[in-house]
Design a protein around this motif. Structure first.
Motif, PDB file in Angstrom:
ATOM      1  N   LEU A 185       0.720  -1.443  -0.962  1.00 16.75           N
ATOM      2  CA  LEU A 185       0.783  -3.007  -2.111  1.00 16.75           C
ATOM      3  C   LEU A 185       1.219  -3.735  -1.158  1.00 16.75           C
ATOM      4  O   LEU A 185       0.580  -6.015  -1.575  1.00 16.75           O
ATOM      5  CB  LEU A 185       1.192  -2.890  -3.246  1.00 16.75           C
ATOM      6  CG  LEU A 185       0.488  -3.394  -4.547  1.00 16.75           C
ATOM      7  CD1 LEU A 185       1.249  -3.270  -5.695  1.00 16.75           C
ATOM      8  CD2 LEU A 185       2.385  -4.447  -4.405  1.00 16.75           C
ATOM      9  N   LEU A 186       2.258  -4.015  -0.555  1.00 18.21           N
ATOM     10  CA  LEU A 186       2.836  -5.635   0.241  1.00 18.21           C
ATOM     11  C   LEU A 186       2.148  -5.658   0.297  1.00 18.21           C
ATOM     12  O   LEU A 186       2.356  -7.517   0.791  1.00 18.21           O
ATOM     13  CB  LEU A 186       4.068  -4.828   0.542  1.00 18.21           C
ATOM     14  CG  LEU A 186       4.874  -5.706   1.351  1.00 18.21           C
ATOM     15  CD1 LEU A 186       4.987  -7.588   0.291  1.00 18.21           C
ATOM     16  CD2 LEU A 186       6.170  -5.898   1.846  1.00 18.21           C
ATOM     17  N   ALA A 187       1.754  -5.051   1.505  1.00 20.73           N
ATOM     18  CA  ALA A 187      -0.107  -5.491   2.765  1.00 20.73           C
ATOM     19  C   ALA A 187      -0.653  -6.428   2.181  1.00 20.73           C
ATOM     20  O   ALA A 187      -0.909  -7.080   2.423  1.00 20.73           O
ATOM     21  CB  ALA A 187      -0.299  -4.471   3.689  1.00 20.73           C
ATOM     22  N   ASN A 188      -1.618  -5.888   1.341  1.00 19.49           N
ATOM     23  CA  ASN A 188      -2.966  -6.173   0.763  1.00 19.49           C
ATOM     24  C   ASN A 188      -2.070  -7.620   0.055  1.00 19.49           C
ATOM     25  O   ASN A 188      -3.001  -8.325  -0.203  1.00 19.49           O
ATOM     26  CB  ASN A 188      -3.112  -5.072  -0.838  1.00 19.49           C
ATOM     27  CG  ASN A 188      -4.679  -5.095  -0.858  1.00 19.49           C
ATOM     28  OD1 ASN A 188      -5.631  -4.607   0.195  1.00 19.49           O
ATOM     29  ND2 ASN A 188      -4.798  -6.089  -1.635  1.00 19.49           N
ATOM     30  N   LEU A 189      -0.851  -7.441  -0.816  1.00 15.88           N
ATOM     31  CA  LEU A 189      -0.686  -8.977  -1.620  1.00 15.88           C
ATOM     32  C   LEU A 189      -0.992 -10.306  -0.818  1.00 15.88           C
ATOM     33  O   LEU A 189      -1.254 -11.135  -0.396  1.00 15.88           O
ATOM     34  CB  LEU A 189       0.291  -8.783  -1.668  1.00 15.88           C
ATOM     35  CG  LEU A 189       1.092  -9.941  -2.564  1.00 15.88           C
ATOM     36  CD1 LEU A 189       2.214  -9.270  -3.254  1.00 15.88           C
ATOM     37  CD2 LEU A 189       1.798 -11.221  -2.267  1.00 15.88           C
TER      38      LEU A 189
END
Length: 302
Positions: A185-189
């Motif tokens: 999720l953090l990387a996709n952000l």
């Protein structure tokens, strides 16, 4: 004597409101969600979860458009690109838009109810973030970060749906959603920051005039370099996490195809032209699609 243009039907207005003819936003939500679903299921997730997350993504993106247009109606009328949106132009009332959005969100919740308890609990957090974003641009200098959380929340929900049990508790969510899912999720952000900054670059002059806060304005002359950095962080994060989760060469091929598109996007936005930035934003879903195809291929051909 000029003929009077026919007025659109209510159905056509509602379809315009939910961006039926502009599905790019749905794809931007869908590809990382489905990639996470395949990873969580270690391959084919089954028709039930595939349909739940595909239809649910479309419904929630459509509901989000309704809320966004209501929240931004007084801003959108000052921007040429958005001045004719149904709510802004008055063709659809605020009440109609909110009722439509609520109906779409309820339909999506009906789909979530067919999943396990942790996924249902996570859906409330997802809804809260989605409703918060349209108002974030009034107080947050980088509202695209809030959008990034909203557009990435399908990732932990996919893991929860594939791995969760039947208990109604925060502990059950913790057991169903591993740390790697939150890391994805953090990387996709960062991907969302990249493409939505490109989008914000299109309306930079209008946003300055009406006082909206955006990442393009906050970053100023560093906007192009920041977009490239966001892309790099996204691809590096998904590469490292994919390898850690056991994905291999075909997955890396998908990442490579996405990286080549990033180089093309640089060519589109480096001069900050409206047309180039808008095209870069509209074509971003192909980048997510490349990662998804690499994920599916790698897990299918083990």
């Amino acid at each position: 004597m000029n003929a009077v243009a026919p007025q659109p039907s209510r159905l056509q207005l509602y379809l315009n409101l939910i961006r039926w003819d502009r599905p790019a936003g749905t794809w931007l939500l869908l590809w990382p969600t489905l990639s996470a679903l395949w990873i969580a299921a270690d391959g084919w997730p089954g028709w039930h979860l595939l349909l739940v997350f595909t239809l649910g993504t479309f419904l929630m993106r459509s509901a989000g458009c309704c809320v966004n247009d209501v929240a931004d109606r007084d801003f959108d009328k000052h921007v040429k690109r958005t001045a004719q949106r149904p709510v802004t132009s008055g063709a659809v009332s605020v009440k109609e838009a909110l009722l439509l959005g609520a109906g779409l969100a309820l339909a999506a919740f009906g789909l979530v109810l067919t999943c396990n308890a942790p996924t249902i609990l996570l859906s409330f957090a997802a809804l809260a973030v989605a409703c918060l974003y349209p108002y974030a641009k009034r107080v947050v200098n980088m509202p695209q970060a809030v959008l990034g959380v909203a557009f990435s929340f399908g990732i932990p929900m996919a893991f929860s749906a594939a791995l969760g049990g039947s208990e109604w508790s925060l502990a059950a969510i913790g057991a169903a959603v591993p740390k790697s899912a939150w890391a994805l999720l953090l990387a996709n952000l960062f991907w969302v920051l990249a493409y939505d900054t490109e989008y914000a670059m299109v309306d930079r002059d209008d946003d300055i005039r009406i006082g909206i806060k955006t990442s393009a304005l906050t970053l100023g002359r560093w906007d192009v370099r920041a977009v490239m950095a966001f892309y790099a962080l996204y691809l590096a994060g998904w590469t490292a996490l994919g390898l850690r989760l056991g994905l291999g060469r075909l997955y890396l091929a998908g990442i490579g195809a996405a990286a080549l598109q990033v180089l093309w996007h640089y060519q589109l936005i480096k001069d900050r032209s409206r047309d180039g930035c808008f095209r870069a934003f509209r074509e971003n879903h192909w980048l997510g699609f490349a990662v998804f195809i690499g994920t599916v291929a790698d897990l299918s051909l083990r």
